[in-house]
Design a protein around this motif. Structure first.
Motif, short mmCIF file in Angstrom:
data_model
loop_
_atom_site.label_atom_id
_atom_site.label_comp_id
_atom_site.label_asym_id
_atom_site.label_seq_id
_atom_site.Cartn_x
_atom_site.Cartn_y
_atom_site.Cartn_z
N UNK A 46 0.82 -1.19 0.00
CA UNK A 46 0.00 0.00 0.00
C UNK A 46 0.86 1.25 0.00
N UNK A 47 2.02 1.26 0.62
CA UNK A 47 2.90 2.40 0.63
C UNK A 47 3.37 2.76 -0.77
N UNK A 48 3.61 1.73 -1.59
CA UNK A 48 4.07 1.95 -2.95
C UNK A 48 2.97 2.61 -3.79
N UNK A 49 1.75 2.26 -3.61
CA UNK A 49 0.61 2.84 -4.34
C UNK A 49 0.42 4.30 -3.94
N UNK A 109 2.74 6.35 -2.80
CA UNK A 109 3.84 7.14 -3.37
C UNK A 109 3.61 7.39 -4.86
N UNK A 110 3.13 6.38 -5.56
CA UNK A 110 2.86 6.53 -6.99
C UNK A 110 1.75 7.54 -7.21
N UNK A 111 0.70 7.52 -6.37
CA UNK A 111 -0.41 8.46 -6.48
C UNK A 111 0.08 9.88 -6.21
N UNK A 140 1.64 15.23 -8.19
CA UNK A 140 2.69 16.24 -8.31
C UNK A 140 2.96 16.56 -9.78
N UNK A 141 3.01 15.55 -10.62
CA UNK A 141 3.25 15.75 -12.06
C UNK A 141 2.09 16.53 -12.69
N UNK A 142 0.86 16.24 -12.28
CA UNK A 142 -0.30 16.96 -12.80
C UNK A 142 -0.24 18.42 -12.39
N UNK A 143 0.10 18.69 -11.14
CA UNK A 143 0.20 20.07 -10.64
C UNK A 143 1.31 20.82 -11.39
N UNK A 144 2.45 20.18 -11.58
CA UNK A 144 3.56 20.81 -12.33
C UNK A 144 3.11 21.10 -13.77
N UNK A 145 2.40 20.17 -14.38
CA UNK A 145 1.90 20.36 -15.74
C UNK A 145 0.92 21.52 -15.83
N UNK A 146 0.03 21.64 -14.86
CA UNK A 146 -0.94 22.75 -14.84
C UNK A 146 -0.22 24.08 -14.66
N UNK A 147 0.74 24.13 -13.75
CA UNK A 147 1.51 25.36 -13.53
C UNK A 147 2.26 25.74 -14.81
N UNK A 148 2.88 24.75 -15.47
CA UNK A 148 3.61 25.03 -16.71
C UNK A 148 2.65 25.56 -17.78
N UNK A 149 1.47 24.99 -17.88
CA UNK A 149 0.49 25.43 -18.86
C UNK A 149 0.04 26.87 -18.58
N UNK A 150 -0.19 27.19 -17.31
CA UNK A 150 -0.59 28.55 -16.92
C UNK A 150 0.51 29.55 -17.28
N UNK A 151 1.77 29.19 -17.01
CA UNK A 151 2.89 30.07 -17.35
C UNK A 151 3.01 30.28 -18.85
N UNK A 152 2.80 29.25 -19.63
CA UNK A 152 2.85 29.36 -21.09
C UNK A 152 1.73 30.28 -21.58
N UNK A 153 0.54 30.16 -21.02
CA UNK A 153 -0.58 31.01 -21.41
C UNK A 153 -0.30 32.47 -21.06
#
Length: 166
Positions: free
Chosen positions: A1-4, A6-8, A13-26
């Motif tokens: 369960x710990x591995x799941x 961490x993966x989640x 974190x990757x989704x948040x970084x992607x959204x921030x990057x998209x906002x900065x590009x806009x």
């Protein structure tokens, strides 16, 4: 369960970084689109200055808007003279003023500081009053925080007009 878990967390974190990057590009895209008219005006003014005043490079670029719009290129001509090339937005009459034949930007700001004691100088631009008088327009905040404009004659430093409490 710990591995799941961490993966989640990593996926979130990757989704948040992607959204921030998209906002900065806009935001960057909006900034570039907003700067387009300024860059086009500067480019056109430089082309006119190069043609009529024989200049090679731009030191400063000013846009003056009062009754009419003027673009000013501060530059050095082929004779190694510092000049202001003033170009109306509408029309094709180019005016060239030797920098040493009038007051500097700092001198205009000093005149306004001494005469009106502003809280701060907001912006200073070179332009022309209708009728062909070259001037420095100094935008400043007065002691009450109101926006004001002082038009200072380029040739002699006389205050031509002071517009208060905009």
């Amino acid at each position: 369960m710990g591995r799941v878990q961490r993966k989640t967390k990593r996926i979130k974190r990757m989704i948040i970084i992607g959204i921030i990057a998209l906002i900065l590009i806009i935001i960057w895209g909006f900034y570039m689109v907003a700067q387009l008219p300024y860059r086009e005006a500067k480019s056109e003014a430089f082309q006119m200055a190069a043609k009529y005043a024989k200049v090679d490079s731009v030191k400063n670029f000013y846009i003056y808007n009062r009754n009419s719009t003027y673009y000013t290129i501060e530059c050095e001509n082929h004779d190694n003279q510092d000049v202001y090339v003033v170009i109306p937005k509408k029309g094709n009459r180019v005016n060239i003023y030797a920098k040493n034949k009038g007051i500097t930007k700092k001198a205009a700001e000093k005149i306004v500081n001494q005469k009106y004691q502003p809280q701060k100088i907001v912006k200073t631009v070179f332009g022309m009053k209708n009728g062909g008088t070259p001037l420095w327009e100094v935008a400043y905040e007065n002691q009450q925080g109101n926006l004001c404009y002082a038009q200072v004659a380029f040739k002699d430093g006389q205050v031509l007009q002071n517009i208060t409490n905009m």
